[in-house]
Design an enzyme around this catalytic site. Sequence first.
Site, PDB file in Angstrom:
ATOM      1  CG  ASN A 116      -6.640  -0.513   0.852  1.00 31.63           C
ATOM      2  OD1 ASN A 116      -5.955  -0.118  -0.091  1.00 31.63           O
ATOM      3  ND2 ASN A 116      -6.114  -0.948   1.977  1.00 31.63           N
ATOM      4  CB  CYS A 122      -0.964   0.001   1.179  1.00 34.54           C
ATOM      5  SG  CYS A 122      -2.229  -1.266   1.044  1.00 34.54           S
ATOM      6  CG  HIS A 178      -3.172   3.656   2.037  1.00 38.35           C
ATOM      7  ND1 HIS A 178      -3.531   3.274   0.757  1.00 38.35           N
ATOM      8  CD2 HIS A 178      -3.311   2.546   2.816  1.00 38.35           C
ATOM      9  CE1 HIS A 178      -3.860   1.993   0.773  1.00 38.35           C
ATOM     10  NE2 HIS A 178      -3.742   1.532   2.000  1.00 38.35           N
TER      11      HIS A 178
HETATM   12  N1  COA Z   1     -19.066  -7.818   8.824  1.00 38.05           N
HETATM   13  C1  COA Z   1     -19.516  -8.047  10.066  1.00 38.05           C
HETATM   14  N2  COA Z   1     -18.700  -8.380  11.092  1.00 38.05           N
HETATM   15  C2  COA Z   1     -17.394  -8.467  10.826  1.00 38.05           C
HETATM   16  C3  COA Z   1     -16.851  -8.248   9.557  1.00 38.05           C
HETATM   17  C4  COA Z   1     -17.756  -7.915   8.530  1.00 38.05           C
HETATM   18  N3  COA Z   1     -17.358  -7.658   7.270  1.00 38.05           N
HETATM   19  N4  COA Z   1     -15.515  -8.410   9.602  1.00 38.05           N
HETATM   20  C5  COA Z   1     -15.211  -8.732  10.868  1.00 38.05           C
HETATM   21  N5  COA Z   1     -16.338  -8.783  11.615  1.00 38.05           N
HETATM   22  C6  COA Z   1     -16.476  -9.073  13.032  1.00 38.05           C
HETATM   23  C7  COA Z   1     -15.351  -9.912  13.571  1.00 38.05           C
HETATM   24  O1  COA Z   1     -15.538 -11.282  13.296  1.00 38.05           O
HETATM   25  C8  COA Z   1     -15.406  -9.600  15.034  1.00 38.05           C
HETATM   26  O2  COA Z   1     -16.429 -10.358  15.604  1.00 38.05           O
HETATM   27  P1  COA Z   1     -16.251 -10.974  17.077  1.00 38.05           P
HETATM   28  O3  COA Z   1     -16.101  -9.779  17.980  1.00 38.05           O
HETATM   29  O4  COA Z   1     -17.525 -11.715  17.262  1.00 38.05           O
HETATM   30  O5  COA Z   1     -15.030 -11.823  17.011  1.00 38.05           O
HETATM   31  C9  COA Z   1     -15.844  -8.123  15.057  1.00 38.05           C
HETATM   32  O6  COA Z   1     -16.425  -7.869  13.773  1.00 38.05           O
HETATM   33  C10 COA Z   1     -14.711  -7.165  15.295  1.00 38.05           C
HETATM   34  O7  COA Z   1     -13.616  -7.549  14.471  1.00 38.05           O
HETATM   35  P2  COA Z   1     -12.304  -6.691  14.378  1.00 38.05           P
HETATM   36  O8  COA Z   1     -11.377  -7.346  13.407  1.00 38.05           O
HETATM   37  O9  COA Z   1     -11.791  -6.410  15.742  1.00 38.05           O
HETATM   38  O10 COA Z   1     -12.915  -5.351  13.761  1.00 38.05           O
HETATM   39  P3  COA Z   1     -12.243  -3.989  13.559  1.00 38.05           P
HETATM   40  O11 COA Z   1     -13.034  -2.939  14.168  1.00 38.05           O
HETATM   41  O12 COA Z   1     -10.765  -4.041  13.875  1.00 38.05           O
HETATM   42  O13 COA Z   1     -12.396  -3.791  11.990  1.00 38.05           O
HETATM   43  C11 COA Z   1     -11.002  -3.930  10.056  1.00 38.05           C
HETATM   44  C12 COA Z   1     -11.803  -4.700  11.105  1.00 38.05           C
HETATM   45  C13 COA Z   1     -10.296  -4.943   9.160  1.00 38.05           C
HETATM   46  C14 COA Z   1     -11.979  -3.115   9.239  1.00 38.05           C
HETATM   47  C15 COA Z   1      -9.974  -3.012  10.741  1.00 38.05           C
HETATM   48  O14 COA Z   1      -9.247  -3.737  11.695  1.00 38.05           O
HETATM   49  C16 COA Z   1      -9.031  -2.391   9.792  1.00 38.05           C
HETATM   50  O15 COA Z   1      -9.407  -1.582   8.946  1.00 38.05           O
HETATM   51  N6  COA Z   1      -7.722  -2.682   9.940  1.00 38.05           N
HETATM   52  C17 COA Z   1      -6.697  -2.114   9.109  1.00 38.05           C
HETATM   53  C18 COA Z   1      -6.804  -2.710   7.755  1.00 38.05           C
HETATM   54  C19 COA Z   1      -5.849  -2.099   6.807  1.00 38.05           C
HETATM   55  O16 COA Z   1      -5.617  -0.923   6.867  1.00 38.05           O
HETATM   56  N7  COA Z   1      -5.350  -2.930   5.907  1.00 38.05           N
HETATM   57  C20 COA Z   1      -4.547  -2.530   4.843  1.00 38.05           C
HETATM   58  C21 COA Z   1      -3.253  -2.018   5.289  1.00 38.05           C
HETATM   59  S1  COA Z   1      -2.746  -0.893   4.188  1.00 38.05           S
END
Ligand code: COA
Length: 331
Positions: free
Chosen positions: A286, A116, A256
């Site tokens: 993204n 990224c 980004h």
């Molecule tokens: N729909 C519904 N629920 C979802 C889901 C979706 N699409 N994806 C994950 N969940 C659930 C998980 O299973 C988890 O459930 P649980 O509490 O029962 O285990 C809950 O939502 C929370 O998951 P978590 O991973 O902690 O959520 P989050 O708030 O961290 O959001 C991301 C997830 C991936 C959106 C976030 O962590 C993120 O954006 N991270 C950075 C990603 C990034 O920048 N990547 C590229 C790098 S350049």
Amino acid sequence: MTTKTAAITAVGGYVPEHVLTNAALEQMVDTNDEWITSRTGIKERRILKPTSLGTSFMAIAAARELVQKKNLDPAAIDLVIVSTATPDMPVSSTAAFVATEIGALNAFAYDLQGACSGFLYGMSAASAHISSGRYQKVLLIGADTMSSIIDYTDRSTCVIFGDGAGAVLFEPNDEDLGLQDEVLRVDGKGREFLKIEAGGSMLPASSDTVAAGKHFLHQEGRPVFKFAVSNMVDAIEQVLDQNNLTKNDIDYVVAHQANKRILDAIAKNLDLDYEQMLVNIERYGNTTAATLPLLLWDYESKLKKNQKLLFTAFGGGFTWGATYLTWAYNT
Ligand code: COA
């Protein structure tokens, strides 16, 4: 020889026609529009169909738009850099194919893999090539077909990513406008959190790796989120400090587009006005190396000569940084 700054002098872009909405994702995995919108800020993303068109298809389209807008003779381009994590093939340069297809017959070309941060790193490379005095026109393209490496049964990744490409032209500038300074970093220990495990030299692709889904992108969202915010904020603070700038001197932050909450956290940490942040994540998700040039593509008409822009990115590796650039033209 006097060293000249390298300025962006034209922008082009391309996103595929096919729109993947949150409503469509609700039919594919256990998710819903409310979760995706509140946790990521994304409403829809573009998907390249058929996948077999390859990343070069979008890179070529973005480059052709730039060439046409700028009325540029492609034969005058010295170098084509394609920043991508999803090249057409693991071996054989996507950039070489793109250069030939757009008629950049006098150019050399290479791919740059910075995940990224690929476009941000590419800005550094393009600028250095110009400042060497040997090259006058460097075409930098950020392009990724994320849909080719996403598991559409994994709700934690499939809602985030999309496909697209953006292109910019770098040229020497006589008024000292263009890329001024940068802070670029890596932390190789981060590769455990964001990776495709199979298909490289450590774990070549086999029927077992495919059956285990190891050819798909895997990420641990929470640690990636945390590292993304703290490292981008650190890099921005450092580049501001190195240039005796405060946040009030900056016209726009070109960050980004990984998650709207990451953008909010950057703005909050640096006490930025939200109007300073360029945002289009709600429409594209993204797009990895394409997010920064697609922001320029969408907001080009707002940008004015002499404005101060801060670019920042964070990605797999980990890779990250911040770059200070002054805008060189009015549209
Ligand atoms: N729909 C519904 N629920 C979802 C889901 C979706 N699409 N994806 C994950 N969940 C659930 C998980 O299973 C988890 O459930 P649980 O509490 O029962 O285990 C809950 O939502 C929370 O998951 P978590 O991973 O902690 O959520 P989050 O708030 O961290 O959001 C991301 C997830 C991936 C959106 C976030 O962590 C993120 O954006 N991270 C950075 C990603 C990034 O920048 N990547 C590229 C790098 S350049």
